[in-house]
Design a protein around this motif. Structure first.
Motif, PDB file in Angstrom:
ATOM      1  N   PRO A 148       1.499  -1.230   0.410  1.00  0.00           N
ATOM      2  CA  PRO A 148       0.078  -0.166   0.072  1.00  0.00           C
ATOM      3  C   PRO A 148       0.825   1.349  -0.047  1.00  0.00           C
ATOM      4  N   PHE A 149       2.309   1.242   0.258  1.00  0.00           N
ATOM      5  CA  PHE A 149       3.198   2.275   0.371  1.00  0.00           C
ATOM      6  C   PHE A 149       3.507   2.092  -0.702  1.00  0.00           C
ATOM      7  N   GLY A 150       4.632   3.780  -1.144  1.00  0.00           N
ATOM      8  CA  GLY A 150       5.574   3.597  -2.084  1.00  0.00           C
ATOM      9  C   GLY A 150       6.795   2.793  -1.533  1.00  0.00           C
ATOM     10  N   GLY A 151       7.251   3.441  -0.598  1.00  0.00           N
ATOM     11  CA  GLY A 151       8.749   1.696   0.583  1.00  0.00           C
ATOM     12  C   GLY A 151       7.960   2.330   2.191  1.00  0.00           C
ATOM     13  N   MET A 152       9.154   1.316   3.199  1.00  0.00           N
ATOM     14  CA  MET A 152       8.331   0.943   4.381  1.00  0.00           C
ATOM     15  C   MET A 152       9.876   1.110   4.561  1.00  0.00           C
ATOM     16  N   LEU A 170       2.808   7.471 -15.282  1.00  0.00           N
ATOM     17  CA  LEU A 170       0.879   7.347 -16.056  1.00  0.00           C
ATOM     18  C   LEU A 170      -0.197   7.931 -14.877  1.00  0.00           C
ATOM     19  N   PHE A 171       0.655   7.694 -13.336  1.00  0.00           N
ATOM     20  CA  PHE A 171      -0.271   8.473 -12.626  1.00  0.00           C
ATOM     21  C   PHE A 171      -0.722  10.393 -12.831  1.00  0.00           C
ATOM     22  N   PHE A 219      -4.599   0.495 -14.554  1.00  0.00           N
ATOM     23  CA  PHE A 219      -3.671   1.022 -13.623  1.00  0.00           C
ATOM     24  C   PHE A 219      -4.137   0.618 -11.962  1.00  0.00           C
ATOM     25  N   LEU A 220      -5.691   0.852 -12.016  1.00  0.00           N
ATOM     26  CA  LEU A 220      -6.271   0.905 -10.775  1.00  0.00           C
ATOM     27  C   LEU A 220      -6.409  -0.564 -10.355  1.00  0.00           C
ATOM     28  N   THR A 221      -6.529  -1.612 -11.263  1.00  0.00           N
ATOM     29  CA  THR A 221      -6.776  -3.222 -10.644  1.00  0.00           C
ATOM     30  C   THR A 221      -5.446  -4.104 -10.546  1.00  0.00           C
ATOM     31  N   LYS A 256      -1.197   6.100  -2.449  1.00  0.00           N
ATOM     32  CA  LYS A 256      -1.056   7.156  -3.210  1.00  0.00           C
ATOM     33  C   LYS A 256      -1.348   7.441  -4.259  1.00  0.00           C
ATOM     34  N   PHE A 257      -1.207   6.097  -5.680  1.00  0.00           N
ATOM     35  CA  PHE A 257      -1.823   6.537  -6.847  1.00  0.00           C
ATOM     36  C   PHE A 257      -3.675   5.893  -6.517  1.00  0.00           C
ATOM     37  N   VAL A 258      -4.112   4.597  -5.657  1.00  0.00           N
ATOM     38  CA  VAL A 258      -4.897   5.060  -5.810  1.00  0.00           C
ATOM     39  C   VAL A 258      -6.029   5.571  -4.949  1.00  0.00           C
ATOM     40  N   LEU A 259      -5.992   6.436  -4.042  1.00  0.00           N
ATOM     41  CA  LEU A 259      -6.607   6.777  -3.596  1.00  0.00           C
ATOM     42  C   LEU A 259      -7.131   8.144  -4.192  1.00  0.00           C
TER      43      LEU A 259
END
Ligand code: BES
Ligand code: ZN
Length: 653
Positions: A307-311, A575-576, A597-599, A605-608
């Motif tokens: 769900p994140f770019g990085g952690m 793309l975003f 892209f959404l699936t 950060k992209f989806v929401l």
């Protein structure tokens, strides 16, 4: 001196001894300079409104996990053995839990201990209060909690084989920040309460387990039938949000001394190539702000639902596969997570109200790494992109939420996850750097990491440190810096300065020619541009009186889409940026690209923002959002779906 203080000092000495060297197999050789005395002084615990723990009475010092991953039941179950110290006479310890099935609590000899689970709060979960024999000074008691997670544990995502690249094996990963570790580990889940940890993780034998810790059994050990056990240990005390686990069909490649990448076998080659410069990044970081104190530095490239770019999980950054662009164009995200090995993982926000101390320092440090490895122009471009995001955030948020020090009373710490902490925080540090000069600033910052290593930091603690070690009573400098305005006032103080980039100024020219003078997309030097230049071009928006909701005509949209080959765009950031334009214009031809892209990835950060914009487009966007979300939601991590649910609602089954 009180006895309690002696206990703390004693454990601090043990800690210092543990910190002074790296042990274990496969550790890169490094001569770790000792930390200054300040780093081993007793910690004062500040009130953390997002934890039930009362560390001033009793605190967890070590967590030892023995868990089995059951992919059918989608549970982790087993025990957490906790080492707890307490004030003399204390008879209780309070842990954080959320959505856990607690089977029993016992002492180390198996004698049951009395425990009680409190009211369930939707954000904080339930306090687990355990009654123990009264603590004596210097005493650590062991508590064994036998428990199981629930299939909908918010920190965990259980992926089916179809959700992985290989398609054959299931996958599991955890995401603890900010307060989700309590959904899979019953412990004191506050960033100010550091704990060492060890773990034995039993998984199906076709899979491998990795953690944010030293791996003691690279190939696992045979367990009961069809299973393997992997053992880990983290000897540096860490805040619980940094305890992390992933299980899957994983392969590893070293890309430099002491650095490497983990990912699914079919993605390994691409990842190896993308992150070939990892060692240079670590060298640059160490050159700036002192030794990397965690042994190895590896990356784990996760399946696309991460769900994140990085952690910044210690020793093992977790990252989205959307940064594997094929051309190393998005590696600043790795610089960011690496920088957290100092800002965040060494010096840790004491509470989530101080989140800017983690993220603002990290964005600043990230940019310094990028400058050192990739040069000034690239770093300047990244600064400008961040600054522009900040301007948008400042325009969108209520002023009270644009202060660096947050008031999160009654709120989820996730609400603090805005560009304010990141970009206003970084702009603050750049302002200080500009005023005192880079050399003086770097000396202070390096010292700040050393003095405060392995310790929690509050915003007041930051102010005290910078006053004592940088400002040193210089009243004129104090006035010039405007520290309090930066921290506690909304917006940007008058000493803030916008960064500039020559390359992006040229992009602005091209943008004017296309968007305003309505020139052809063929005149845009798209193919010559870097990803950052492309992002900047697509982020252009009209300003002032000329601003309208639709800034492009259908013909211009079609020209862009075709001439720039946006239907085939493979770079997730580009793309975003395009899809945001497309949605704002209700541009139907881009809908299949949007849907794909959404699936196919679940980075929040992209989806929401895309679902939010779709929703804002009423009778055009809402049916698309509803249809696509019904398809996409089962593949999203709870962190992403939880946020999108609030916009689109939960689709009917
Ligand atoms: N620590 C954060 C991610 C995070 C913050 C997770 C708060 C949960 C709560 C991480 O370092 C981060 O900032 N990631 C960014 C990328 C970065 C380059 C700005 C992300 O995931 O987009
Ligand atoms: Zn970060």
């Amino acid at each position: 001196m009180s006895r309690a203080r002696l206990v703390l000092m004693a454990s601090a000495v043990a800690l210092a001894a543990a910190l002074s060297g790296c042990e274990g197999l496969g550790e890169p050789k490094s001569d770790m300079p000792p930390l200054p005395a300040s780093a081993t002084a007793p910690v004062t615990y500040v009130r953390d409104i997002h934890s039930y723990a009362q560390p001033q009475i009793a605190r967890v010092k070590h967590v030892d996990l023995d868990l089995t991953a059951d992919f059918e039941a989608q549970t982790l179950s087993g025990t957490a053995r906790l080492d707890v110290t307490g004030e003399p006479g204390a008879t209780q310890v309070i842990l954080d839990t959320r959505n856990l099935d607690i089977r029993s609590v016992a002492d180390e000899d198996g004698r049951p201990l009395t425990f009680a689970l409190g009211e369930d709060d939707p954000i904080l979960g339930r306090p687990l209060t355990i009654t123990l024999p009264a603590f004596e000074a210097d005493e650590a008691q062991k508590i064994v909690v036998t428990y199981s997670t629930r299939p909908d544990a918010a920190a965990l995502q259980w992926l089916t084989p179809a959700q992985t690249a290989g398609g054959q094996q299931p996958f599991l990963f955890s995401q603890g920040q900010a307060i989700l570790t309590r959904t899979w580990v019953p412990t004191q889940d506050s960033p100010g309460i550091r704990q060492t940890y060890s773990a034995e993780i039993t998984v199906p034998e076709a899979l491998k387990a990795v953690m944010s810790a030293e791996m003691l059994t690279p190939d696992g050990e045979a367990a009961s039938e069809g299973q393997k056990t992997y053992r880990f240990r983290m000897t540096n005390p860490v805040p619980p949000y940094l305890i992390a686990l992933a299980v899957g069909d994983l392969a590893f490649a070293e890309v430099g001394e002491g650095v490497g990448v983990w990912t699914e076998p079919s993605r390994l080659q691409a990842a190896e190539n993308e992150f070939a410069e990892l060692r240079q990044m670590v060298d640059a970081a160490e050159g700036l702000y002192g030794p990397y104190r965690w042994g190895r530095y590896d990356l784990l490239i996760l399946p696309p639902s991460f769900p994140f770019g990085g952690m910044e999980n210690p020793r093992l950054t977790f990252a989205t596969p959307t940064i594997v662009a094929g051309d190393r164009s998005l590696v600043s995200l790795v610089a960011h997570e690496l920088a957290h090995s100092w800002s965040g993982n060494l010096v840790t926000n004491a509470t989530w109200a101080d989140f800017w101390l983690n993220e603002g320092f990290t964005v600043y440090f990230e940019n310094r790494i990028m400058e050192a490895v990739y040069g000034r122009e690239r770093a300047q471009m990244l600064q400008v992109l961040g600054w522009n995001d900040l301007q948008n955030t400042l325009a969108d948020l209520p002023p009270a939420d644009t202060r660096l020090r947050l008031d999160l009373t009654g709120r989820d710490p996730d609400d603090g996850l805005t560009d304010i902490a990141y970009e206003k925080g970084a702009a603050f540090l750049r302002t200080i750097e500009r005023i005192v000069g880079r050399e003086r600033f770097d000396t202070w910052l390096k010292g700040y990491f050393e003095r405060n290593a392995f310790r929690p930091m509050t915003t007041d603690g930051f102010l005290a440190d910078i006053r004592a070690n940088l400002i040193q009573g210089d009243a004129a400098l104090e006035q010039q810096l405007m520290l309090e305005q930066w921290i506690d006032q909304p917006g940007l103080p008058s000493n803030a300065q916008a960064p500039t980039s020559t390359a992006l100024a040229a992009v602005d020219q091209a943008a004017q020619a296309f968007y305003v003078a309505k020139g052809p997309a063929s005149a845009v030097p798209w193919r010559r541009w870097s990803t950052q230049e492309r992002q900047h071009f697509l982020a252009w928006r009209p300003t002032g009186a000329a601003a309208s909701r639709d800034w492009l005509t259908p013909a211009q949209l079609a020209d862009l889409e075709t001439t720039l080959a946006l239907k085939d765009e493979g770079n997730a950031e580009v793309l975003f940026a395009w899809l945001q334009i497309a949605v704002a214009h209700r541009y139907q031809p881009a809908v299949p690209t949007l849907e794909r892209f959404l699936t196919t990835q679940g980075r929040r950060k992209f989806v929401l923002p895309l679902f939010t914009s779709l929703w804002a487009e009423g009778d055009w966007g809402r049916p698309i959002a509803t249809r696509v979300y019904a398809q996409a939601r089962p593949g999203y991590h709870p962190v992403t779906s939880g946020s999108v649910d609030e916009v689109v609602g939960v689709p009917a089954a």
